[in-house]
Design a protein around this motif. Structure first.
Motif, short mmCIF file in Angstrom:
data_model
loop_
_atom_site.label_atom_id
_atom_site.label_comp_id
_atom_site.label_asym_id
_atom_site.label_seq_id
_atom_site.Cartn_x
_atom_site.Cartn_y
_atom_site.Cartn_z
N GLY A 53 0.82 -1.20 0.00
CA GLY A 53 0.00 0.00 0.00
C GLY A 53 0.86 1.26 0.00
O GLY A 53 0.65 2.17 -0.80
N PHE A 54 1.87 1.30 0.88
CA PHE A 54 2.77 2.46 0.92
C PHE A 54 3.47 2.65 -0.42
O PHE A 54 3.68 3.78 -0.88
N THR A 55 3.84 1.53 -1.05
CA THR A 55 4.53 1.60 -2.35
C THR A 55 3.62 2.24 -3.40
O THR A 55 4.05 3.09 -4.18
N LEU A 56 2.34 1.84 -3.37
CA LEU A 56 1.38 2.40 -4.33
C LEU A 56 1.27 3.91 -4.18
O LEU A 56 1.05 4.62 -5.15
N ARG A 101 9.22 4.32 -2.06
CA ARG A 101 10.06 3.35 -2.78
C ARG A 101 10.40 2.19 -1.84
O ARG A 101 11.50 2.11 -1.32
N ILE A 102 9.41 1.30 -1.60
CA ILE A 102 9.64 0.19 -0.67
C ILE A 102 9.73 -1.13 -1.41
O ILE A 102 10.75 -1.82 -1.36
N LEU A 103 8.68 -1.54 -2.11
CA LEU A 103 8.73 -2.79 -2.87
C LEU A 103 8.95 -2.44 -4.35
O LEU A 103 8.03 -2.52 -5.15
N ILE A 104 10.16 -2.08 -4.67
CA ILE A 104 10.39 -1.55 -6.02
C ILE A 104 11.21 -2.48 -6.90
O ILE A 104 11.23 -2.32 -8.11
N SER A 105 11.86 -3.48 -6.34
CA SER A 105 12.65 -4.39 -7.17
C SER A 105 11.75 -5.55 -7.62
O SER A 105 10.88 -6.00 -6.87
N PRO A 106 11.95 -6.07 -8.84
CA PRO A 106 11.18 -7.25 -9.26
C PRO A 106 11.46 -8.46 -8.36
O PRO A 106 10.62 -9.36 -8.24
#
Ligand SMILES: Nc1ncnc2c1ncn2[C@@H]1O[C@H](COP(=O)(O)OP(=O)(O)OP(=O)(O)O)[C@@H](O)[C@H]1O
Ligand SMILES: [Mg+2]
Lengths: 327, 267
Positions: free
Chosen positions: B135-138, B142-147
């Motif tokens: 949710g924060f990333t959305l 920039r938290i869950l940004i790597s594939p």
């Protein structure tokens, strides 16, 4: 003859330096009900726990359903065929009764559907259907025991080990349970039970052993044990009704009254008996000519309560260990 | 079916299922509090303290910096609670393991079933927290940004497994429930604070510049750097080394735990 269900040879178990089971031998045939009697601390539970493989064998040999259990390598194979009703209540208090049974059924490899069916059958069997959705801690003591019995039967065991199955049950529930155990016996299950109730042992056990201080002190069929160790009848004389107290030295202390007459009467009665014992205020006379002795006792001690009864296993126990079963 | 170490999967899963049954009654009181823990740290430290840590860390804002490590902490806490207090109570007070041992279950099955459950619980916490981070990333953090973020559940499972086994080792070694006071305040809390979740350990001001070297000998540090690299990059061979260290600890404890439990329980 088929190999025995359980055979122990010189079976021992120590807890540290303490010897709990001190070199016992017994052989339990398939399809029989075999009892372990003995006072508190005799080593019954320790023996049961070795049989149902919750506790390692100290030394000696223990053959269970064809597997040598002493090394512990065959525990899984053995345990799948044994049902256990432990002495201590260890139902899962966080779960309902139904969940308890369903969860434990899975340990025996039953599928979810089979576990549900088996649970319903067993709840019926121990007459606890209406308590199925109660949490285990909400059951009464006797209901817990019945629930433990149901749990012990989940795996459809060939060998059922019951450690004091009826302690805490009301008389009706006890008799019902005896009937259930007889049902199981008719289905060729082997039953091993410990009990402090002599009538239970006489009713259920084909053969039994009496243990004391880790040793087997007598064994045989209940009737044979009685025949072998005590006379056919017992005359009980309750001297306290004489408003005196029977002392351990055989004297009667009657405040303000000469007790010599009573002492003479008691000694005449004991001389008529094959053997006698005293327990507090009770004088037990082991006799074969019961009618004669009870009549004489009533003449000699008219104020005492006298009673003629058949000998029981309890008498055997008293004779062998020199003390009561329940201390 | 038997696994290495003569673990029977049927009975181990039965142990797992028993816990699931209990949990289904009490998830409100059981799962929620522990789930809020990392979320509160994220908000309190990340947003609150973050306002005063203006420059952030290594190009990330403070909340972005601490988020992946909190995921590791969350998996650690879920697994630890299960294999400390909960296992202790079942083993000692409820005598539940005595009941298990009267079935075909052996001690290693019970240990493995509890381990599976603890990992399940660690994963539940970790995943719930990961969803929050999603949710924060959305919303532009920039938290869950790597594939490689899709591999985060694997890192969580490793974290939970290691801490579940460490917890079981401790539980099998104590006889009094009060010893967990030490386990939490002198072990888990320091790990939580000094494993690189809240500040970088390679700063020259920390332990004379040796902070990271020391941390390599502690367990949570490896989980934290794995999570951070998977979530935000960059991944390199040192992360493979961290994963191998965690696996090594798991393998060693996997052998030790059943032995300890056997010694503790069988008499
Ligand atoms: N885990 C243990 N550690 C140490 N001593 C034990 C342990 N379990 C039993 N004992 C001791 O072994 C002896 C035999 O105990 P056991 O439980 O076998 O007796 P029992 O015949 O079942 O008695 P009861 O009729 O009271 O159930 C007792 O003296 C007991 O204190
Ligand atoms: Mg006992």
């Amino acid at each position: 003859m088929a190999d025995p269900a359980v055979k122990a040879v010189n079976l021992r178990k120590n807890y540290g330096d303490f010897v709990a089971v001190d070199g016992i031998d017994f052989e339990i045939q398939r399809g029989e009900c075999f009892g372990f009697l003995g006072p508190n601390g005799a080593g019954k539970t320790t023996t049961m726990r070795m049989i149902y493989r919750a506790s390692p064998v100290g030394s000696g040999s223990l053959l269970i359903l064809g597997h040598e259990a002493a090394q512990g390598h065959r525990d899984r194979a053995i345990k799948g065929r044994i049902g256990v009703v432990p002495q201590e209540d260890n139902l899962d208090t966080e779960l309902t009764l139904r969940e308890n049974l369903q969860v434990f059924a899975r340990f025996y490899g039953l599928s979810k559907a089979q576990a549900a069916t088996r649970t319903d059958e067993l709840l019926e069997f121990v007459q606890l259907r209406e308590k199925a959705d109660a949490k285990a801690f909400q059951l009464s003591g006797g209901m817990k025991r019945r629930a433990l019995i149901a749990r012990g039967l989940l795996g459809d065991p060939e060998l059922l080990v019951l450690d004091e199955p009826t302690t805490g049950l009301d008389p009706q529930a006890r008799i019902n349970l005896w009937e259930r155990l007889r049902d199981l016996k008719r289905k060729q299950a082997t039953l091993i039970l410990t009990t402090h109730y002599m009538d239970e042992a006489e009713q259920l056990c084909d053969r039994l052993v009496i243990m004391d201080k880790g040793k087997i002190v007598a064994q045989g069929a209940p009737k044979a044990l009685i025949r072998e160790h005590v006379s056919s009848h017992v005359v009980e004389v309750a001297v306290s009704a004489q408003s005196g107290r029977l002392q351990s030295n055989g004297r009667v202390e009657t405040p303000g009254v000469s007790s010599d007459g009573v002492v003479a009467s008691v000694s005449e009665l004991t001389s008529m008996a094959k053997r006698h014992e005293q327990h507090h205020d009770r004088l037990l006379l082991y006799v074969d000519n019961g009618e004669e002795v009870v009549t004489r006792a009533a003449q000699l001690l008219p104020d005492a309560e006298t009673l003629l009864r058949r000998s029981t296993l309890e008498d055997v126990f008293l004779k062998i260990t020199g003390r009561g079963l329940i201390e | 079916m038997n696994l290495p170490g003569d673990i029977n999967l049927t009975t181990a899963l039965s142990v797992w299922r028993r816990n699931k049954t209990e949990y289904s009654h009490s998830w409100m009181t059981n799962i929620l509090p522990n789930f809020f823990d990392p979320v509160l740290y994220l908000l309190g430290m990340g947003l609150g303290l973050g306002m005063f840590v203006g420059r952030g860390v290594g190009g990330l804002t403070y909340i972005e910096y601490i988020a992946p490590g909190l995921m590791a902490a969350s998996a650690m806490q879920g697994a630890s609670f299960e294999t400390t207090y909960n296992v202790f109570v079942k083993m000692n007070f409820a005598r539940l393991y005595d009941a298990y041992l009267a079935t075909p279950a052996l001690i290693q099955d019970i240990a493995f079933g509890e381990l599976l459950w603890a990992v399940t619980r660690g994963l539940i916490y970790g995943m719930a927290f990961m969803i929050v981070l999603g949710g924060f990333t959305l919303f532009g953090h920039r938290i869950l940004i790597s594939p490689f973020a899709v591999l985060l559940p694997v890192a969580m499972a490793l974290t939970a497994t290691m801490f579940a086994l460490i917890g079981l080792t401790f539980t099998a070694s104590i006889r009094n429930i009060n010893y967990y006071g030490f386990y939490y305040t002198l072990w888990l809390t320091p790990l939580f604070l000094f494993s690189g979740i809240f500040f970088p350990l390679n700063d020259p001001k920390i332990a004379g510049g040796h902070g990271e070297t020391i941390a390599w000998f502690t367990p949570l540090f490896h989980c934290v750097r794995l999570m951070r690299a998977l979530a935000q990059g960059p991944l390199d061979w040192t992360h493979a080394a961290s994963a191998l260290i965690v696996l090594g600890v798991i393998a060693a404890l996997f052998v030790i735990v059943p032995r300890r439990m056997r010694r503790r329980m069988v008499s």
